[in-house]
Scaffold this active site. Structure first.
Site, PDB file in Angstrom:
ATOM      1  N   ASP A  13       0.749  -1.177   0.114  1.00  0.00           N
ATOM      2  CA  ASP A  13      -0.009   0.041   0.110  1.00  0.00           C
ATOM      3  C   ASP A  13       0.925   1.207  -0.071  1.00  0.00           C
ATOM      4  O   ASP A  13       1.582   1.869   0.851  1.00  0.00           O
ATOM      5  CB  ASP A  13      -1.095  -0.012   1.103  1.00  0.00           C
ATOM      6  CG  ASP A  13      -2.023  -1.129   1.166  1.00  0.00           C
ATOM      7  OD1 ASP A  13      -1.423  -2.109   1.119  1.00  0.00           O
ATOM      8  OD2 ASP A  13      -3.046  -0.954   1.602  1.00  0.00           O
ATOM      9  N   GLU A  44      -4.589   2.229  -3.275  1.00  0.00           N
ATOM     10  CA  GLU A  44      -5.746   2.505  -2.705  1.00  0.00           C
ATOM     11  C   GLU A  44      -5.842   3.780  -1.481  1.00  0.00           C
ATOM     12  O   GLU A  44      -6.853   4.347  -1.485  1.00  0.00           O
ATOM     13  CB  GLU A  44      -6.703   1.333  -1.933  1.00  0.00           C
ATOM     14  CG  GLU A  44      -6.116   0.959  -0.602  1.00  0.00           C
ATOM     15  CD  GLU A  44      -6.890   0.581   0.372  1.00  0.00           C
ATOM     16  OE1 GLU A  44      -8.453   0.582   0.179  1.00  0.00           O
ATOM     17  OE2 GLU A  44      -6.688   0.112   1.605  1.00  0.00           O
ATOM     18  N   ASN A  45      -4.599   3.850  -0.978  1.00  0.00           N
ATOM     19  CA  ASN A  45      -4.533   4.949  -0.054  1.00  0.00           C
ATOM     20  C   ASN A  45      -3.431   5.976  -0.799  1.00  0.00           C
ATOM     21  O   ASN A  45      -2.807   6.719   0.048  1.00  0.00           O
ATOM     22  CB  ASN A  45      -4.008   4.324   1.219  1.00  0.00           C
ATOM     23  CG  ASN A  45      -5.032   3.823   2.021  1.00  0.00           C
ATOM     24  OD1 ASN A  45      -6.252   4.527   2.079  1.00  0.00           O
ATOM     25  ND2 ASN A  45      -4.638   2.733   2.367  1.00  0.00           N
ATOM     26  N   HIS A  73     -10.696   1.292   0.381  1.00  0.00           N
ATOM     27  CA  HIS A  73     -10.937   2.744   0.122  1.00  0.00           C
ATOM     28  C   HIS A  73     -10.948   3.634  -1.376  1.00  0.00           C
ATOM     29  O   HIS A  73     -10.809   4.602  -1.658  1.00  0.00           O
ATOM     30  CB  HIS A  73      -9.548   3.547   1.055  1.00  0.00           C
ATOM     31  CG  HIS A  73      -9.594   3.134   2.396  1.00  0.00           C
ATOM     32  ND1 HIS A  73     -10.439   3.763   3.134  1.00  0.00           N
ATOM     33  CD2 HIS A  73      -8.743   2.785   3.178  1.00  0.00           C
ATOM     34  CE1 HIS A  73     -10.369   3.296   4.383  1.00  0.00           C
ATOM     35  NE2 HIS A  73      -9.000   2.784   4.418  1.00  0.00           N
ATOM     36  N   HIS A 180      -3.369  -4.286   2.888  1.00  0.00           N
ATOM     37  CA  HIS A 180      -4.225  -3.538   3.826  1.00  0.00           C
ATOM     38  C   HIS A 180      -3.761  -3.363   5.389  1.00  0.00           C
ATOM     39  O   HIS A 180      -4.142  -2.612   5.957  1.00  0.00           O
ATOM     40  CB  HIS A 180      -5.757  -4.360   3.784  1.00  0.00           C
ATOM     41  CG  HIS A 180      -6.777  -3.696   4.706  1.00  0.00           C
ATOM     42  ND1 HIS A 180      -7.175  -2.631   4.550  1.00  0.00           N
ATOM     43  CD2 HIS A 180      -7.089  -4.321   5.873  1.00  0.00           C
ATOM     44  CE1 HIS A 180      -7.952  -2.253   5.644  1.00  0.00           C
ATOM     45  NE2 HIS A 180      -8.142  -3.400   6.373  1.00  0.00           N
ATOM     46  N   HIS A 182      -0.775  -3.279   6.034  1.00  0.00           N
ATOM     47  CA  HIS A 182       0.494  -2.329   6.265  1.00  0.00           C
ATOM     48  C   HIS A 182       1.619  -2.750   6.946  1.00  0.00           C
ATOM     49  O   HIS A 182       2.658  -1.818   7.050  1.00  0.00           O
ATOM     50  CB  HIS A 182       0.005  -0.938   6.583  1.00  0.00           C
ATOM     51  CG  HIS A 182      -0.898  -0.169   5.711  1.00  0.00           C
ATOM     52  ND1 HIS A 182      -1.114   1.251   5.566  1.00  0.00           N
ATOM     53  CD2 HIS A 182      -2.032  -0.630   4.739  1.00  0.00           C
ATOM     54  CE1 HIS A 182      -1.892   1.467   4.631  1.00  0.00           C
ATOM     55  NE2 HIS A 182      -2.725   0.457   4.299  1.00  0.00           N
TER      56      HIS A 182
END
Ligand code: FE2
Length: 261
Positions: A13, A44-45, A73, A180, A182
């Protein structure tokens, strides 16, 4: 390019502008050093604040990423919706309804190889979406004629659900990588039927943080149980992921190397 293997780098991520900047600074040299043929990142982030925007996606591509996967997200920012529909190099989780923006799986065609990429969300401690095991079955059926091999980004909270997915797909895909949470896990391995697996790739973003968030803000939220506006801290960033070597003949993984810079 190696005649025997494809070198695939999967990046964990990418968080906020700091993560994008780290990627731009570190990825080109890493790709040269490891002779990377294919580079996929979870984005996604990647936008400042939360979610993903066209600008943050373009920053990942300009850093050298070939394909971007998503997660819970992905739909937070409206400005990404048309981009998800129009870009063939971005996926959002396959569990969402087909009339949601974007697609849950796609073929990344590099010319010398066609990689089937599947993005799916776990449902343990996350939204009650369609069953992820059914979703990957459908995606693999749709991709198997078009792709040389398939990789799955399983964006999930629970270690048990991620491991179960790894074993479920062992021998059917080249890699199952978790995202997800992290924090890079110490269980990178090749399962008995040739599928590379890791429970979580880790993160590309601020080192001194709680999953990318300033620790003091995360502590305040957890101590007070009141809403807190999250921010990303300044300071040094890490780049984490997994390098997977895939045999061109068998289309299965032959080695895995966790990356943490
Ligand atoms: Fe997530």
């Amino acid at each position: 390019m190696n005649n025997t293997f494809w070198n695939l780098l999967f990046i964990g991520d990418v968080v906020a502008q700091a993560g994008c900047d780290k990627l731009k600074a570190a990825l080109p040299a890493l790709k040269r050093e490891k002779q990377i043929d294919i580079c996929i990142a979870n984005g996604e982030n990647s936008a400042q604040g939360n979610g993903m925007t066209p600008d943050s996606a373009e920053q990942l591509f300009s850093a050298g990423v070939d394909f971007i996967t998503g997660g819970n997200h992905t739909f937070r920012r409206r400005e990404i919706y048309d981009y998800l529909d129009n870009s063939l190099s971005v996926c959002r989780p396959a569990n969402y309804k087909s009339d949601c923006p974007g697609r849950g799986f796609a073929v990344l065609d590099k010319g010398f190889v066609r990689v089937g990429v599947v993005n799916v969300l776990g449902t343990v401690y996350l939204e009650p979406l369609r069953n992820p095991f059914d979703c990957v079955d459908e995606a693999i059926a749709a991709l198997s004629d078009e792709a040389d091999f398939i990789v799955v980004d399983f964006h999930a909270e629970a270690t048990s659900e991620k491991l179960a997915m790894g074993y479920y797909l062992d021998g059917r895909v080249a890699a199952v990588v978790g995202t997800h949470t992290h924090v890079q896990t110490a269980d990178a391995q090749i399962l008995e039927n040739g599928t590379a697996y890791i429970t979580d790739l880790g993160m590309t973003g601020p080192k001194r943080s709680v999953l990318g968030v300033t620790p003091e803000l995360a502590i305040e939220k957890m101590r007070t149980q009141m809403p807190v506006r999250f921010q990303n801290p300044p300071g040094e960033c890490c780049l984490q992921g997994l390098l997977v070597q895939i045999d061109k003949r068998t289309r299965r993984a032959v080695s895995v190397e966790p990356i943490s810079l």
